[in-house]
Design an enzyme around this catalytic site. Structure first.
Site, PDB file in Angstrom:
ATOM      1  N   LYS A   1       0.249  37.779  11.963  1.00 47.84           N
ATOM      2  CA  LYS A   1       1.378  37.772  12.919  1.00 47.84           C
ATOM      3  C   LYS A   1       2.228  39.030  12.718  1.00 47.84           C
ATOM      4  O   LYS A   1       2.693  39.640  13.687  1.00 47.84           O
ATOM      5  CB  LYS A   1       2.241  36.516  12.754  1.00 47.84           C
ATOM      6  CG  LYS A   1       1.594  35.216  13.199  1.00 47.84           C
ATOM      7  CD  LYS A   1       1.250  35.145  14.678  1.00 47.84           C
ATOM      8  CE  LYS A   1       2.462  35.059  15.578  1.00 47.84           C
ATOM      9  NZ  LYS A   1       2.065  34.831  17.004  1.00 47.84           N
TER      10      LYS A   1
ATOM     11  N   THR B   1       6.860  34.490  14.379  1.00 53.72           N
ATOM     12  CA  THR B   1       7.311  33.501  13.400  1.00 53.72           C
ATOM     13  C   THR B   1       8.201  34.132  12.334  1.00 53.72           C
ATOM     14  O   THR B   1       8.107  35.334  12.076  1.00 53.72           O
ATOM     15  CB  THR B   1       6.066  32.877  12.719  1.00 53.72           C
ATOM     16  OG1 THR B   1       6.457  32.197  11.536  1.00 53.72           O
ATOM     17  CG2 THR B   1       5.064  33.943  12.299  1.00 53.72           C
ATOM     18  N   ASP B   2       9.020  33.305  11.695  1.00 53.12           N
ATOM     19  CA  ASP B   2       9.837  33.810  10.578  1.00 53.12           C
ATOM     20  C   ASP B   2       8.987  34.102   9.334  1.00 53.12           C
ATOM     21  O   ASP B   2       9.454  34.746   8.399  1.00 53.12           O
ATOM     22  CB  ASP B   2      10.967  32.820  10.229  1.00 53.12           C
ATOM     23  CG  ASP B   2      10.473  31.437   9.788  1.00 53.12           C
ATOM     24  OD1 ASP B   2       9.249  31.178   9.824  1.00 53.12           O
ATOM     25  OD2 ASP B   2      11.330  30.604   9.415  1.00 53.12           O
ATOM     26  N   GLU B   3       7.728  33.620   9.336  1.00 50.50           N
ATOM     27  CA  GLU B   3       6.903  33.779   8.129  1.00 50.50           C
ATOM     28  C   GLU B   3       6.569  35.240   7.846  1.00 50.50           C
ATOM     29  O   GLU B   3       6.185  35.578   6.730  1.00 50.50           O
ATOM     30  CB  GLU B   3       5.633  32.926   8.247  1.00 50.50           C
ATOM     31  CG  GLU B   3       5.982  31.476   8.488  1.00 50.50           C
ATOM     32  CD  GLU B   3       4.839  30.504   8.305  1.00 50.50           C
ATOM     33  OE1 GLU B   3       3.906  30.801   7.555  1.00 50.50           O
ATOM     34  OE2 GLU B   3       4.901  29.425   8.923  1.00 50.50           O
TER      35      GLU B   3
ATOM     36  N   TYR C   1      -2.286  34.156   7.713  1.00 48.66           N
ATOM     37  CA  TYR C   1      -1.614  33.861   8.987  1.00 48.66           C
ATOM     38  C   TYR C   1      -0.408  34.771   9.198  1.00 48.66           C
ATOM     39  O   TYR C   1      -0.298  35.467  10.214  1.00 48.66           O
ATOM     40  CB  TYR C   1      -1.168  32.388   9.037  1.00 48.66           C
ATOM     41  CG  TYR C   1      -0.156  32.095  10.140  1.00 48.66           C
ATOM     42  CD1 TYR C   1      -0.500  32.242  11.477  1.00 48.66           C
ATOM     43  CD2 TYR C   1       1.155  31.689   9.828  1.00 48.66           C
ATOM     44  CE1 TYR C   1       0.439  31.993  12.496  1.00 48.66           C
ATOM     45  CE2 TYR C   1       2.087  31.442  10.830  1.00 48.66           C
ATOM     46  CZ  TYR C   1       1.719  31.595  12.157  1.00 48.66           C
ATOM     47  OH  TYR C   1       2.641  31.364  13.153  1.00 48.66           O
TER      48      TYR C   1
END
Ligand code: NAD
Ligand code: TYD
Length: 358
Positions: free
Chosen positions: A168, A139-141, A164
Site C-alpha cells: 500500500k 491505510t494508516d498501516e 500488505y
C-alpha cells in the site's frame, strides 16, 4: 465528449466496489448522486461479493464490470467506453495475514494494478486534466507502528512492516509520483481500521462474531495488547465522499475515529454484547477467548490524528463505538445466509491453515 458521457452524466470508476468498504462507497454514490454513472470494476476475489450490492440491481446509474485491475486492455477499454472522468480506487488485497503467507498477490494487485489504472488515466486524460481526479484509498498501516503515545499525522514518515502495508505504501508513492511527474490530479486518504456490515470474517471483529456465534475459540494474537483505532465503515464512506468532492488535489487526508482499543478489551466488550444478544449468561462468550501465537511483525499501535480533515473539510465520525458495534453485531446476526455463503469453500481451507497450527 466534453466532461460527460452520452447520458449527460459524469462517469466515475470505483474499483473494488464489491468488497467491504467499496460496497458502502458504491451504494452511497449510486443513491446520493443521480448525476453520476458509477462503474464498479471488481475481480470478485474471495473478498468480493455481489450480494453486498444486490439492492442496487436495476439502478439506472450503476454498472458492474467483472475484471482485474491488472488487465491493461480491459482497463484502457473501460476508460474509453465509459469516458471515465474520475476514479475512486479501493481494489486491493487487504488482509495482513494473507500478505504474510502469500505476498506476491499483494504486489500484483496493490502495486501493479494501481500503476495500470494510473497509466490508463494518463492516456485517457492526455488532452486535459480539467475536472479529472484519481482518488486513491489507503491505510494508516503505511506509517508503521506507534509506541505508547503519539498519533499519525499526514507528515508522519512511511515505515511499513508487513507485505500488505509495504504494498500500500508503494502504491501511495506511485500515485503521488504520477501527480508530480505527469500532472495527474490525485488525492490520497489514509484511514484507520474499519468495521461494520459486510466485512469478510477474516478480520478481527467479524471473525470473532462468527466464532462466538458458533462456540468456537476466539483467537487473540500474542497477549492482546496491540491497539487499533476503529472507525465505522459508513463514517469512512462519508469521509471519502467529502474528500472526493472537496479535497485539494495533491493533498493527503488522514481519517480515523479517535477510538483506540486494545484488542483484548475490544474482544471482551464484543463478548459481552454477544452474551446479551444471544441470551447467554454474562461471561459465557469470554470463555472462548484463546491466546494464540502472535502475528509476525505485529505492529503494536495505530492511531490517527484526523485534525486536518476535521478542520479543512468539516468531517467528524458520527457513531460512538458502542453503537457501531451493536449495529455490526445485529447485522451479522440478521444476515446468517451472507456469512454462510462467504464461509463456505475457500474459507475453511484458509481458516485451518491460518489458525490450526497456532
Ligand atoms: P476487501 O478485501 O473487503 O475488498 C477488496 C475488493 O477488491 C474485493 O471486492 C476484491 O474482489 C477486489 N479486488 C481484489 N483484487 C482485485 C483486482 N486485482 N482487480 C479488481 N478487483 C480486485 O477490502 P476493504 O477492507 O474493503 O478495503 C478496501 C480498500 O480500503 C483497500 O484499498 C484497503 O487497503 C483500504 N483500507 C481498508 C481498511 C480496512 O480496515 N478494511 C482501512 C483503511 C484502508
Ligand atoms: P485485522 O482485523 O487483521 O486488521 P489489521 O491487521 O489490518 O489491523 O487485525 C486487527 C488486530 O487484531 C490486529 O492487531 C491483529 C489482531 N487479530 C487477532 O488478535 N486475532 C485474529 O484472529 C485477527 C484476524 C486479528
Amino acid at each position: 465528449m466534453s466532461g460527460q458521457n452520452m447520458n449527460n452524466k459524469v462517469s466515475i470508476l470505483i474499483t473494488g466496489g464489491a468488497g467491504f468498504i467499496g460496497s458502502h462507497v458504491v451504494r452511497r454514490f449510486v443513491q446520493k448522486y443521480a448525476q453520476y454513472t458509477i462503474i464498479n470494476l471488481d475481480k470478485l476475489t474471495y473478498a468480493g461479493n455481489l450480494e453486498n450490492l444486490s439492492d442496487l440491481q436495476g439502478s439506472p446509474n450503476y454498472r458492474f464490470v467483472k475484471g482485474d485491475i491488472c488487465d491493461e486492455a480491459l482497463v484502457e477499454n473501460l476508460f474509453h467506453t465509459h469516458d471515465i472522468h474520475k476514479v475512486i480506487h479501493l481494489a486491493a488485497e487487504s488482509h495482513v495475514d494473507r500478505s504474510i503467507s502469500n505476498p506476491m498477490e499483494f504486489i500484483r494487485t496493490n502495486i501493479v494494478g494501481t500503476v495500470v489504472l494510473l497509466n490508463a488515466a494518463r492516456n485517457a486524460w492526455k488532452n486535459s486534466f480539467a475536472d479529472r481526479l484519481f482518488y486513491h484509498i489507503s491505510t494508516d498501516e503505511v506509517y508503521g507502528s506507534l509506541g505508547e503515545t503519539g498519533l499519525f499525522t499526514e507528515d508522519t514518515s512511511y515505515d511499513p512492516h508487513s507485505p500488505y502495508s509495504a504494498s500500500k505504501a508503494s502504491s501511495d508513492h506511485l500515485v503521488r509520483a504520477y501527480h508530480d511527474t505527469y500532472g495527474i490530479p490525485v488525492v490520497v486518504s489514509n484511514c484507520s481500521n474499519n468495521y461494520g456490515p459486510n466485512q469478510f470474517p477474516e478480520k478481527l471483529i467479524p471473525l470473532a462474531i462468527h466464532n462466538i456465534l458458533n462456540n468456537r475459540p476466539v483467537p487473540v494474537y500474542g497477549s492482546g495488547e496491540n491497539v487499533r483505532d476503529w472507525l465505522y465503515v459508513e463514517d469512512h464512506a462519508a469521509a471519502i465522499d467529502l474528500v472526493f468532492h472537496a479535497g485539494k488535489v495533491a493533498e493527503t487526508y488522514n481519517i480515523g475515529g479517535h477510538n483506540e482499543w486494545k484488542n483484548i478489551d475490544l474482544i471482551r466488550m464484543l463478548c459481552s454484547v454477544m452474551d446479551r444478544k444471544l441470551n447467554r449468561q454474562e461471561g459465557e462468550s469470554a470463555k472462548l477467548i484463546t491466546f494464540v501465537k502472535d502475528r509476525a511483525g505485529h505492529d503494536l499501535r495505530y492511531a490517527i490524528d484526523a485534525g486536518k480533515i476535521e478542520r479543512e473539510l468539516g468531517w467528524t465520525p458520527s457513531l460512538q463505538f458502542e453503537e457501531g458495534l451493536e449495529r455490526t453485531v445485529d447485522w451479522y446476526l440478521n444476515n446468517s445466509e451472507w456469512i454462510r455463503s462467504v464461509t463456505s469453500g475457500e474459507y475453511t481451507e484458509y481458516y485451518s491453515k491460518q489458525y490450526e497450527h497456532r
